[in-house]
Design an enzyme around this catalytic site. Structure first.
Site, PDB file in Angstrom:
ATOM      1  N   ALA A   1      -2.056  -5.862   3.891  1.00 52.79           N
ATOM      2  CA  ALA A   1      -2.195  -6.444   2.556  1.00 52.79           C
ATOM      3  C   ALA A   1      -2.314  -7.960   2.642  1.00 52.79           C
ATOM      4  O   ALA A   1      -3.134  -8.575   1.945  1.00 52.79           O
ATOM      5  CB  ALA A   1      -1.012  -6.047   1.685  1.00 52.79           C
TER       6      ALA A   1
ATOM      7  N   GLY B   1       1.922  -1.087   4.711  1.00 54.03           N
ATOM      8  CA  GLY B   1       0.741  -1.911   4.942  1.00 54.03           C
ATOM      9  C   GLY B   1       0.933  -3.373   4.624  1.00 54.03           C
ATOM     10  O   GLY B   1      -0.024  -4.040   4.217  1.00 54.03           O
ATOM     11  N   GLY B   2       2.140  -3.911   4.804  1.00 52.62           N
ATOM     12  CA  GLY B   2       2.388  -5.298   4.444  1.00 52.62           C
ATOM     13  C   GLY B   2       1.476  -6.275   5.175  1.00 52.62           C
ATOM     14  O   GLY B   2       0.891  -7.171   4.570  1.00 52.62           O
ATOM     15  N   GLY B   3       1.358  -6.104   6.488  1.00 54.62           N
ATOM     16  CA  GLY B   3       0.487  -6.990   7.260  1.00 54.62           C
ATOM     17  C   GLY B   3      -0.965  -6.862   6.857  1.00 54.62           C
ATOM     18  O   GLY B   3      -1.698  -7.853   6.764  1.00 54.62           O
TER      19      GLY B   3
ATOM     20  N   ASP C   1      -5.967  -0.216   7.673  1.00 54.21           N
ATOM     21  CA  ASP C   1      -5.605  -0.248   6.257  1.00 54.21           C
ATOM     22  C   ASP C   1      -6.257  -1.403   5.498  1.00 54.21           C
ATOM     23  O   ASP C   1      -6.209  -1.440   4.264  1.00 54.21           O
ATOM     24  CB  ASP C   1      -4.077  -0.368   6.097  1.00 54.21           C
ATOM     25  CG  ASP C   1      -3.353   0.929   6.386  1.00 54.21           C
ATOM     26  OD1 ASP C   1      -3.949   2.006   6.173  1.00 54.21           O
ATOM     27  OD2 ASP C   1      -2.183   0.871   6.807  1.00 54.21           O
TER      28      ASP C   1
ATOM     29  N   GLY D   1       5.226   1.432   6.886  1.00 51.65           N
ATOM     30  CA  GLY D   1       4.328   2.363   6.230  1.00 51.65           C
ATOM     31  C   GLY D   1       3.802   1.881   4.899  1.00 51.65           C
ATOM     32  O   GLY D   1       3.171   2.644   4.155  1.00 51.65           O
TER      33      GLY D   1
ATOM     34  N   ALA E   1       6.493  -2.965   9.540  1.00 52.71           N
ATOM     35  CA  ALA E   1       6.462  -1.679  10.267  1.00 52.71           C
ATOM     36  C   ALA E   1       7.119  -0.580   9.442  1.00 52.71           C
ATOM     37  O   ALA E   1       7.936   0.193   9.929  1.00 52.71           O
ATOM     38  CB  ALA E   1       7.163  -1.819  11.623  1.00 52.71           C
TER      39      ALA E   1
ATOM     40  N   LYS F   1       0.852  -1.198   0.000  1.00 55.65           N
ATOM     41  CA  LYS F   1       0.000   0.000   0.000  1.00 55.65           C
ATOM     42  C   LYS F   1       0.883   1.242   0.000  1.00 55.65           C
ATOM     43  O   LYS F   1       1.884   1.317   0.716  1.00 55.65           O
ATOM     44  CB  LYS F   1      -0.893  -0.022   1.246  1.00 55.65           C
ATOM     45  CG  LYS F   1      -1.696   1.252   1.480  1.00 55.65           C
ATOM     46  CD  LYS F   1      -1.686   1.662   2.967  1.00 55.65           C
ATOM     47  CE  LYS F   1      -0.306   2.074   3.414  1.00 55.65           C
ATOM     48  NZ  LYS F   1      -0.244   2.692   4.742  1.00 55.65           N
TER      49      LYS F   1
END
Length: 288
Positions: free
Chosen positions: A111, A107-109, A143, A105, A103, A16
């Site tokens: 996504a 939005g990996g988690g 997110d 910015g 962590a 993201k």
């Protein structure tokens, strides 16, 4: 005729990107209200879902070590939440191949969780509309509703308001992270000053230059607070701005990853060497 869900699903969970992020207010319960243009990058985690009696998760890939304990993983929590919401008794085996820094910015988690939610609707054969996925996701992370949309959107409220944005032009990004993790709650707590107005626009920019011009009058209201917590973020922004061909440099989300906007792949790739310093992670990727 009903088509059976595949035995194993292979999914993509794109990073993201906040092209701008304004803090527009704060609710009585402490949650901040936002206005942001969210888009997605070609950089993505890989998600594999396979039937199982239990809930299991494995991680691999370049950033697997930063995934934390399995029970805290947002993708696994999303699977459990959907099973409860949809009254499903099955489990799932999840494999996440981490290409997105944690962590950061990006939005990996979130996504990953969004991909798991959407994929499990197919794997478990949950009827369309039986579950409000955005509501399930929002309970886990602000997110996730935008990541479920998977296309350029304006995000408002606490992440619960999703409105389609105009089409964005073909463009390329540099993503640069200095190897530090910043806490999103700490960044919000450290924010100073008043609130910004919403800044949505209706016109579809026809070029990267036009998109950059629109974004120039907007910003990321969390940048100053993030830079106080991690001053190296300011160094990253300066390095990106100085890269040849860069149209715009900006921090994404609460940091620490910063983005540079470029016209095409060749310019973004050519700029990579100028932003690789020490332990900094950098990649050129498409704006999807």
């Amino acid at each position: 005729m009903t088509v059976a869900a595949p035995a194993v699903l292979q999914l993509s969970a794109p990073a993201k990107i906040n092209l701008y992020l304004h803090v527009t207010g704060r609710r009585a319960d402490g949650y901040h209200l936002l206005d942001s243009l969210v888009a997605f990058a070609g950089l993505a985690d890989g998600i594999e879902l396979a039937p199982s009696r239990d809930f299991e998760i494995d991680t691999d890939g370049p950033f697997a070590d930063a995934s934390g304990p399995p029970e805290d993983n947002l993708a696994l929590r999303a699977a459990r939440a959907l099973a409860e919401a949809a009254d499903v008794s099955a489990g799932v085996r999840i494999r996440v191949t981490k290409h997105i820094p944690a962590a950061a910015g990006l939005g990996g988690g979130s996504a990953d969780a969004a991909a798991v939610l959407a994929g499990l609707m197919r794997l478990w054969d949950v009827p369309e509309g039986a579950v409000d996925l955005a509501s399930v996701g929002l309970q886990l992370g602000a997110d996730i509703p935008a990541c479920l949309a998977g296309r350029p959107v304006f995000v408002g409220g606490i992440g619960d308001e999703i409105v389609d944005a105009p089409p964005l032009p073909a463009a390329w990004l540099l993503l640069v992270n200095p190897g530090v993790a910043v806490s999103t709650p700490s960044v919000f707590a450290g924010r100073r000053g008043g609130f910004s107005a919403a800044a949505r626009f209706a016109m579809a920019p026809s070029s990267t230059a036009e998109l950059a011009a629109i974004l120039e009058s907007r910003g990321n209201d969390l940048t100053e607070a993030a830079c106080r917590l991690a001053p190296v973020i300011d160094d990253v922004l300066s390095a990106i701005r100085a890269a040849p061909g860069c149209r715009l440099a900006r921090m994404s989300g609460a940091g620490a990853t910063c983005i540079g906007l470029f016209d095409d792949e060749a310019e973004a790739a050519a700029a990579l060497p100028s932003v690789r310093r020490g332990d900094w992670w950098a990649v050129a990727t498409a704006l999807v």
